[in-house]
Design a protein around this motif. Structure first.
Motif, PDB file in Angstrom:
ATOM      1  N   ALA A   1      17.156  13.945 -18.897  1.00 14.22           N
ATOM      2  CA  ALA A   1      17.873  14.402 -17.617  1.00 14.22           C
ATOM      3  C   ALA A   1      17.450  15.258 -17.097  1.00 14.22           C
ATOM      4  O   ALA A   1      17.270  16.716 -17.032  1.00 14.22           O
ATOM      5  CB  ALA A   1      19.402  14.982 -19.157  1.00 14.22           C
ATOM      6  N   LEU A   2      17.865  15.339 -16.151  1.00 12.30           N
ATOM      7  CA  LEU A   2      17.237  16.258 -14.697  1.00 12.30           C
ATOM      8  C   LEU A   2      18.683  16.641 -13.728  1.00 12.30           C
ATOM      9  O   LEU A   2      19.507  15.020 -13.882  1.00 12.30           O
ATOM     10  CB  LEU A   2      16.282  15.114 -13.879  1.00 12.30           C
ATOM     11  CG  LEU A   2      15.150  14.910 -15.118  1.00 12.30           C
ATOM     12  CD1 LEU A   2      13.733  14.223 -13.782  1.00 12.30           C
ATOM     13  CD2 LEU A   2      14.700  16.023 -15.505  1.00 12.30           C
ATOM     14  N   LEU A   3      18.437  17.216 -13.380  1.00 12.28           N
ATOM     15  CA  LEU A   3      19.847  17.793 -12.819  1.00 12.28           C
ATOM     16  C   LEU A   3      19.275  17.085 -10.960  1.00 12.28           C
ATOM     17  O   LEU A   3      17.738  17.188 -10.527  1.00 12.28           O
ATOM     18  CB  LEU A   3      19.461  19.284 -12.155  1.00 12.28           C
ATOM     19  CG  LEU A   3      21.111  19.830 -11.762  1.00 12.28           C
ATOM     20  CD1 LEU A   3      22.039  19.105 -12.214  1.00 12.28           C
ATOM     21  CD2 LEU A   3      20.804  21.523 -11.566  1.00 12.28           C
TER      22      LEU A   3
ATOM     23  N   ALA B   1      23.724  14.413 -12.605  1.00  8.35           N
ATOM     24  CA  ALA B   1      22.576  14.155 -13.602  1.00  8.35           C
ATOM     25  C   ALA B   1      21.772  12.341 -13.287  1.00  8.35           C
ATOM     26  O   ALA B   1      22.748  11.998 -13.266  1.00  8.35           O
ATOM     27  CB  ALA B   1      22.978  14.568 -14.958  1.00  8.35           C
TER      28      ALA B   1
ATOM     29  N   ALA C   1      27.264  27.810 -14.009  1.00  8.34           N
ATOM     30  CA  ALA C   1      26.096  27.316 -14.057  1.00  8.34           C
ATOM     31  C   ALA C   1      26.133  25.637 -14.118  1.00  8.34           C
ATOM     32  O   ALA C   1      27.288  25.601 -15.026  1.00  8.34           O
ATOM     33  CB  ALA C   1      25.731  27.916 -15.358  1.00  8.34           C
ATOM     34  N   ILE C   2      25.482  25.464 -13.656  1.00  8.51           N
ATOM     35  CA  ILE C   2      25.565  23.664 -13.602  1.00  8.51           C
ATOM     36  C   ILE C   2      23.874  23.222 -13.882  1.00  8.51           C
ATOM     37  O   ILE C   2      23.738  23.806 -13.899  1.00  8.51           O
ATOM     38  CB  ILE C   2      26.004  22.767 -11.914  1.00  8.51           C
ATOM     39  CG1 ILE C   2      26.960  23.584 -11.238  1.00  8.51           C
ATOM     40  CG2 ILE C   2      25.692  22.115 -12.375  1.00  8.51           C
ATOM     41  CD1 ILE C   2      27.465  22.857 -10.246  1.00  8.51           C
ATOM     42  N   SER C   3      24.305  22.978 -14.626  1.00  7.74           N
ATOM     43  CA  SER C   3      23.002  22.246 -15.267  1.00  7.74           C
ATOM     44  C   SER C   3      22.900  20.204 -15.902  1.00  7.74           C
ATOM     45  O   SER C   3      23.792  19.863 -15.231  1.00  7.74           O
ATOM     46  CB  SER C   3      22.431  23.120 -16.617  1.00  7.74           C
ATOM     47  OG  SER C   3      23.361  22.359 -17.144  1.00  7.74           O
ATOM     48  N   ALA C   4      21.454  19.559 -16.055  1.00 11.40           N
ATOM     49  CA  ALA C   4      21.599  18.735 -16.386  1.00 11.40           C
ATOM     50  C   ALA C   4      21.260  18.211 -18.429  1.00 11.40           C
ATOM     51  O   ALA C   4      20.621  19.453 -18.395  1.00 11.40           O
ATOM     52  CB  ALA C   4      21.268  17.732 -15.990  1.00 11.40           C
ATOM     53  N   VAL C   5      22.650  17.548 -19.134  1.00 15.34           N
ATOM     54  CA  VAL C   5      21.724  17.587 -20.519  1.00 15.34           C
ATOM     55  C   VAL C   5      22.232  16.403 -20.840  1.00 15.34           C
ATOM     56  O   VAL C   5      22.278  15.491 -20.578  1.00 15.34           O
ATOM     57  CB  VAL C   5      22.914  18.689 -21.639  1.00 15.34           C
ATOM     58  CG1 VAL C   5      22.465  19.556 -20.982  1.00 15.34           C
ATOM     59  CG2 VAL C   5      24.245  18.324 -21.165  1.00 15.34           C
TER      60      VAL C   5
ATOM     61  N   TYR D   1      16.646  23.409 -15.272  1.00 14.30           N
ATOM     62  CA  TYR D   1      16.859  24.506 -13.954  1.00 14.30           C
ATOM     63  C   TYR D   1      18.866  24.136 -14.108  1.00 14.30           C
ATOM     64  O   TYR D   1      19.403  23.485 -14.228  1.00 14.30           O
ATOM     65  CB  TYR D   1      16.656  23.576 -12.874  1.00 14.30           C
ATOM     66  CG  TYR D   1      16.952  24.080 -11.199  1.00 14.30           C
ATOM     67  CD1 TYR D   1      16.208  24.442 -10.608  1.00 14.30           C
ATOM     68  CD2 TYR D   1      17.765  23.287 -10.398  1.00 14.30           C
ATOM     69  CE1 TYR D   1      16.532  25.196  -9.368  1.00 14.30           C
ATOM     70  CE2 TYR D   1      18.366  23.345  -9.480  1.00 14.30           C
ATOM     71  CZ  TYR D   1      17.048  25.342  -8.945  1.00 14.30           C
ATOM     72  OH  TYR D   1      17.715  26.010  -7.924  1.00 14.30           O
ATOM     73  N   ARG D   2      18.906  25.507 -13.894  1.00 13.78           N
ATOM     74  CA  ARG D   2      20.229  25.460 -13.602  1.00 13.78           C
ATOM     75  C   ARG D   2      21.159  26.134 -12.168  1.00 13.78           C
ATOM     76  O   ARG D   2      20.250  26.929 -11.845  1.00 13.78           O
ATOM     77  CB  ARG D   2      21.343  26.611 -14.717  1.00 13.78           C
ATOM     78  CG  ARG D   2      20.668  26.086 -16.347  1.00 13.78           C
ATOM     79  CD  ARG D   2      20.631  27.791 -16.155  1.00 13.78           C
ATOM     80  NE  ARG D   2      21.371  28.285 -17.123  1.00 13.78           N
ATOM     81  CZ  ARG D   2      22.319  28.077 -17.498  1.00 13.78           C
ATOM     82  NH1 ARG D   2      22.755  27.073 -18.430  1.00 13.78           N
ATOM     83  NH2 ARG D   2      23.600  28.653 -17.824  1.00 13.78           N
ATOM     84  N   ILE D   3      21.823  25.119 -11.397  1.00 17.63           N
ATOM     85  CA  ILE D   3      22.490  25.904 -10.468  1.00 17.63           C
ATOM     86  C   ILE D   3      23.514  26.903 -10.618  1.00 17.63           C
ATOM     87  O   ILE D   3      24.685  26.555 -11.277  1.00 17.63           O
ATOM     88  CB  ILE D   3      22.772  25.350  -9.307  1.00 17.63           C
ATOM     89  CG1 ILE D   3      22.489  24.328  -9.121  1.00 17.63           C
ATOM     90  CG2 ILE D   3      23.618  26.126  -7.676  1.00 17.63           C
ATOM     91  CD1 ILE D   3      22.267  23.058  -8.530  1.00 17.63           C
ATOM     92  N   VAL D   4      23.699  28.516 -10.216  1.00 22.39           N
ATOM     93  CA  VAL D   4      24.804  29.363 -10.978  1.00 22.39           C
ATOM     94  C   VAL D   4      25.263  29.723  -9.463  1.00 22.39           C
ATOM     95  O   VAL D   4      24.906  30.568  -9.146  1.00 22.39           O
ATOM     96  CB  VAL D   4      23.601  30.390 -11.557  1.00 22.39           C
ATOM     97  CG1 VAL D   4      24.384  31.823 -12.045  1.00 22.39           C
ATOM     98  CG2 VAL D   4      22.674  29.731 -12.781  1.00 22.39           C
ATOM     99  N   THR D   5      27.042  30.322  -9.569  1.00 23.00           N
ATOM    100  CA  THR D   5      27.064  31.055  -8.739  1.00 23.00           C
ATOM    101  C   THR D   5      28.052  31.398  -9.416  1.00 23.00           C
ATOM    102  O   THR D   5      29.127  32.001  -9.947  1.00 23.00           O
ATOM    103  CB  THR D   5      27.445  29.952  -7.933  1.00 23.00           C
ATOM    104  OG1 THR D   5      29.541  30.108  -7.445  1.00 23.00           O
ATOM    105  CG2 THR D   5      28.130  28.841  -9.005  1.00 23.00           C
TER     106      THR D   5
ATOM    107  N   LEU E   1      26.196  15.219 -16.878  1.00 24.33           N
ATOM    108  CA  LEU E   1      25.798  16.518 -15.830  1.00 24.33           C
ATOM    109  C   LEU E   1      27.169  17.882 -16.680  1.00 24.33           C
ATOM    110  O   LEU E   1      28.404  17.128 -17.165  1.00 24.33           O
ATOM    111  CB  LEU E   1      27.057  16.539 -14.586  1.00 24.33           C
ATOM    112  CG  LEU E   1      27.279  17.837 -13.334  1.00 24.33           C
ATOM    113  CD1 LEU E   1      24.980  17.922 -13.198  1.00 24.33           C
ATOM    114  CD2 LEU E   1      27.512  16.994 -11.879  1.00 24.33           C
TER     115      LEU E   1
END
Lengths: 234, 234
Positions: A202-204, A184, B181-185, A228-232, B204
């Motif tokens: 805050a950015l990914l 992040a 799920a991964i994101s930035a906050v 934006y989210r990374i999802v698995t 993160l």
DNA sequence: CAGTGGTCTAGACCACCGG
DNA sequence: CGGTGGTCTAGACCACTGT
């Protein structure tokens, strides 16, 4: 009590073994019976048991070593599989039209941090490309990329004005090893302007370094728009 | 150079096929020869070719379907394998002593967003736990977790004052499906205080939802201290 | 319907490495 | 050293699905 009838395929053998593992039949670190014994027990070929155990090892449930046997691993969250989609496909999947803008393209000597990261001779020539991927009017991802010209001389001729380096490289250059780092970051002035957010937002960020047969090929720094989210799933 | 000699193991067959794919011997979407043909060509058993092609399919290079054959997939970044370490192990790997602090523990009715996310009847009883993982004096990760009591009644008796819910659940409850799920906050006031950063700092976040046989078990919201990176290589 | 991949079997040999 | 998993072979049957 066996319940599961007689396991017949490797999937069933895997399920049966997993059930016994969950039931704590073998404690943490304990050895499972050898493949041959399990094969006899379940009435299947050893290769079938091997396949089932290989699957469990792949999933991180057990640890297998020659001579040492198959041992129960301490519980851990299962390894997830992270699909890395092509940006364009990702945007198009949302239904919005994919837009690509080239922002900068220049040949330069590799800065210090890059040489260090890639294991490159200091000052080696690289092509730097900056661009923006958008979903219609909405910025989607800012891309900064460095291409090692020694590894990809053809990049000198690529304009990158319509096709993103991301896509171009995938088709043009074979890779053999990829390292991805996710973090992040706070938006600096440039990113804030590009992505249309306030400075400090805050950015990914995804950083991806690619090698081919041990030689560095490219390094990309991808910064995603907010939300934006990374999802698995797995 | 070794040349490709005659591929003899499935790894060599895989390498040989990969080389041919990289050389564009078969175009995007084209069909590869059937297993039997490749087996004859390489002078190995069909099972060996099958193993090699299965590996390539696993890596996302080709797509295999019965009757349809094996086809070349459009180039895409390779799927990465995301290891999800136990927090404690992760901290201990840095050399710092692992510290765990329980911040809150209360039974409550599932808030709306949680019910929606887990597909839970509105107002179902859940156990909420908040805690902090630290590496020595340095905060490492803030954890907020909700445990579905219908799925894990034993959680009512777990104090979570020494063992984190993370770890307890791994040992106590089987899971079958996990979504990450991964994101930035941006750090809110509470997180800022907990992690020792300024309000608004980029952090993160990993959110993990777990099901077992289709029934929701738990949802965790993990927020990492600044500087944390998720790295995967492959 | 027929060709393809998916899987199983039975047997074999080998590499590895713990005792 | 010898037991373990890793792999290969040759053959077979089957499930699926495109044509």
């Amino acid at each position: 009590m066996t319940g599961a009838a007689r396991p017949s395929g490797w999937r069933e053998v895997r399920a049966a073994l997993l059930a016994r593992l969950r039931a704590r039949e073998w404690g943490e670190g304990a050895r499972l019976p050898p493949e041959a014994a399990l094969a006899a027990e379940y009435g299947v070929a050893r290769a079938t048991v091997n396949r089932a155990l290989a699957a469990l090892a792949e999933e991180g449930v057990v640890d297998r070593r020659r001579r040492a046997g198959t041992r129960v691993r301490p519980p851990a969250p299962p390894p997830a599989r992270l699909a890395i989609p092509l940006v364009r496909a990702e945007v198009e999947a949302t239904g919005a039209p994919y837009r690509y803008t080239l922002l900068a393209r220049e040949e330069l000597a590799a800065p210090e941090w890059l040489s260090a990261r890639l294991g490159l001779p200091s000052g080696a020539p690289v092509l730097h490309v900056a661009c923006l991927h958008a979903a219609g009017p909405a910025p989607w991802q800012a891309e900064a990329r460095w291409i090692v010209l020694a590894a990809v001389p053809a990049a000198r001729e690529a304009p990158f004005d319509r096709v993103s380096p991301n896509e171009w490289l995938l088709r043009a250059v074979p890779y053999s090893e990829v390292e991805t780092a996710i973090s992040a970051v706070a938006a600096d002035a440039r990113l804030a302007a590009l992505l249309g957010v306030a400075e400090g937002a805050a950015l990914l960020r995804t950083e991806r370094t690619t090698w081919h047969e041990g030689r560095p090929v490219t390094h990309a720094r991808l910064t995603h728009a907010p939300g934006y989210r990374i999802v698995t799933r797995g």
